[in-house]
Scaffold this motif. Structure first.
Motif, short mmCIF file in Angstrom:
data_model
loop_
_atom_site.label_atom_id
_atom_site.label_comp_id
_atom_site.label_asym_id
_atom_site.label_seq_id
_atom_site.Cartn_x
_atom_site.Cartn_y
_atom_site.Cartn_z
N LYS A 161 0.91 -1.23 -0.03
CA LYS A 161 0.04 0.21 -0.09
C LYS A 161 0.80 1.32 -0.05
O LYS A 161 0.82 2.31 -0.84
N ASN A 162 1.80 1.21 0.62
CA ASN A 162 3.00 2.53 0.98
C ASN A 162 3.37 2.80 -0.42
O ASN A 162 3.77 3.99 -0.72
N THR A 163 3.90 1.57 -1.14
CA THR A 163 4.44 1.86 -2.23
C THR A 163 3.79 2.21 -3.31
O THR A 163 4.23 3.36 -4.14
N PHE A 164 2.20 1.80 -3.39
CA PHE A 164 1.46 2.36 -4.42
C PHE A 164 1.17 3.81 -4.29
O PHE A 164 1.29 4.56 -5.09
N ILE A 165 1.22 4.30 -2.90
CA ILE A 165 0.91 5.67 -2.53
C ILE A 165 1.88 6.31 -2.98
O ILE A 165 1.88 7.49 -3.57
N ALA A 166 3.08 6.01 -2.83
CA ALA A 166 4.36 6.83 -3.24
C ALA A 166 4.44 6.82 -4.45
O ALA A 166 4.81 8.02 -4.87
#
Length: 440
Positions: free
Chosen positions: A206-211
């Motif tokens: 999720k964090n990689t997607f948002i970043a």
């Protein structure tokens, strides 16, 4: 006494009305390069076709569509296009105030910094043209604002994706005016990953997607538009492909470009930010230690050492001479001596350069002091502005085309870095005098 925001907004409108009354932007004449961008609008609004000239180095399409929309309502004229930019200048400068207000509890100081941005010669001049600087800022600053709100919410455990989505939206819009918009989602990705990344975390995907999604969407919009432009009419001769940034490494021009443009950056920022630098100097002097001041002084001398080389090239301008009207007349440009036609005498330029360089060294010293305070506060939006500044600095050095108005985007980023998070503890009466004098 803190002035209420609604009263500041009325003051904001009155200030712009006064400035434009003094300037009088009405007239059927081009300024600087805006004849080329106005021509693109004319073809679309009057003839119903896309026809971009070879003068175009940036993506520009959103600005052309904006100009076309306005001209469809009010009719095509250079005055209409100029006033359309002026409207964006009023809006974007107020957005800048809202952005600055997030970084300091002193609302009056935030608006004073906004006024400095408005009367900056580059901002104010381009606000009265149809150049790309103001339309770009009108969507770039909101993108930066929404990403900053989102990063601030992370510290309060209130991750609101609405602000993230708005940041992505305005990043894509900014890319449709100028290519450097890509730097913002890149900086956001770095800051967000640094803030959220944990090995073995279940939220890693999720964090990689948002970043990275803001970068991927902004870059995809650039590539799709470039492909469309190349297949429909061909790319303009000076169109700014990203691959051109590597050219200085290949042709041996990197050293000269870095020294000359770095010097210009010190000169311009030293001049334009002198009032706020004078006013805040006692604050940072008071909260810093002797070791920090010594390190800041050494850093300022180190980063200004390039001024010993190519000092004579300051400024390499487009707006700062010729009364801010842009390039010199053709018959002047055809002469061998590029200095022919400058408004001021060499002695006057020397005084201006010495003041600007001195202000630049002072600004470097103060930015170094501010860095110690900023890293203690750990405000993620401030880190975002800092990384964005570093990215834009690299673009500014490597860009094959140099015009002094490219420096404009650096000014609000440095202002954010200088703004103290807490309220000022004293009035600094002594330092108000040089601040007021340099402001005037």
């Amino acid at each position: 006494m803190q002035i209420k925001t609604k009263h500041l907004f009325l003051l904001h409108l009155l200030l712009w009305a006064l400035l434009e009354y003094l300037v009088n932007p009405i007239g059927e004449f081009p300024l600087n390069d805006d004849w080329a961008y106005a021509q693109n609008v004319y073809f679309l609004s009057e003839e119903g076709r896309f026809d971009f000239s070879d003068w175009m180095a940036m993506t520009l399409i959103l600005q052309v569509l904006w100009g076309t929309l306005i001209c469809k309502v009010f009719g095509f004229s250079l005055t209409v296009l100029r006033l359309s930019t002026l409207f964006l200048a009023v809006v974007s400068s107020w957005t800048a105030f809202l952005f600055f207000k997030r970084f300091t509890k002193n609302r009056n100081l935030a608006y004073f910094v906004t006024v400095l941005l408005i009367i900056n010669p580059i901002f104010f001049n381009t606000a009265n043209t149809f150049l790309t600087e103001i339309p770009f800022l009108s969507v770039f600053i909101p993108a930066l604002y929404f990403f900053s709100v989102y990063l601030d919410d992370l510290d309060s455990s209130n991750e609101n994706l609405k602000y993230w989505g708005l940041g992505v939206f305005f990043s894509v819009l900014a890319m449709m005016i100028r290519q450097p918009a890509l730097l913002l989602p890149m900086a956001f990705a770095l800051v967000y990953l640094f803030r959220k990344f944990k090995w073995g975390s279940g939220d890693l995907l999720k964090n990689t997607f948002i970043a990275i999604t803001p970068f991927l969407l902004t870059f995809a919009s650039y590539k799709l538009y470039t492909f469309w432009l190349a297949t429909t009419q061909g790319l303009p001769n000076v169109y700014g492909e990203i691959s051109l940034l590597f050219q200085p490494f290949l042709d041996g021009s990197l050293k000269t470009k870095w020294i000359s443009r770095h010097n210009d950056l010190i000169f311009y920022c030293g001049w334009f930010m002198m009032p706020i630098a004078f006013y805040l100097l006692p604050h940072y002097w008071k909260i810093s230690t002797k070791i920090q001041r010594s390190l800041a002084f050494v850093s300022a001398l180190f980063f200004s050492a390039t001024l010993l080389n190519l000092f004579e090239m300051i400024p390499m301008g487009n707006l700062i001479y010729n009364f801010g009207l842009g390039p010199k007349l053709l018959h002047v440009m055809q002469k061998a001596d590029w200095r022919v036609g400058l408004v001021l005498a060499d002695e006057s330029w020397l005084i201006i350069k010495l003041i600007g360089v001195s202000g630049g060294i002072l600004l470097l010293f103060e930015l170094a002091l501010a860095a110690f305070a900023r890293f203690q506060e750990k405000r993620w939006p401030v880190f975002l502005c800092f990384i964005l500044f570093l990215g834009y600095y690299c673009f500014y050095i490597l860009n094959p085309y140099y015009i002094d108005r490219y420096i404009l985007i650096v000014i609000p980023l440095l202002m954010v870095f200088l703004l103290p998070n807490n309220s000022l503890k004293s009035d600094f009466i002594f330092w108000k005098m040089p601040a007021v004098i340099s402001f005037v």
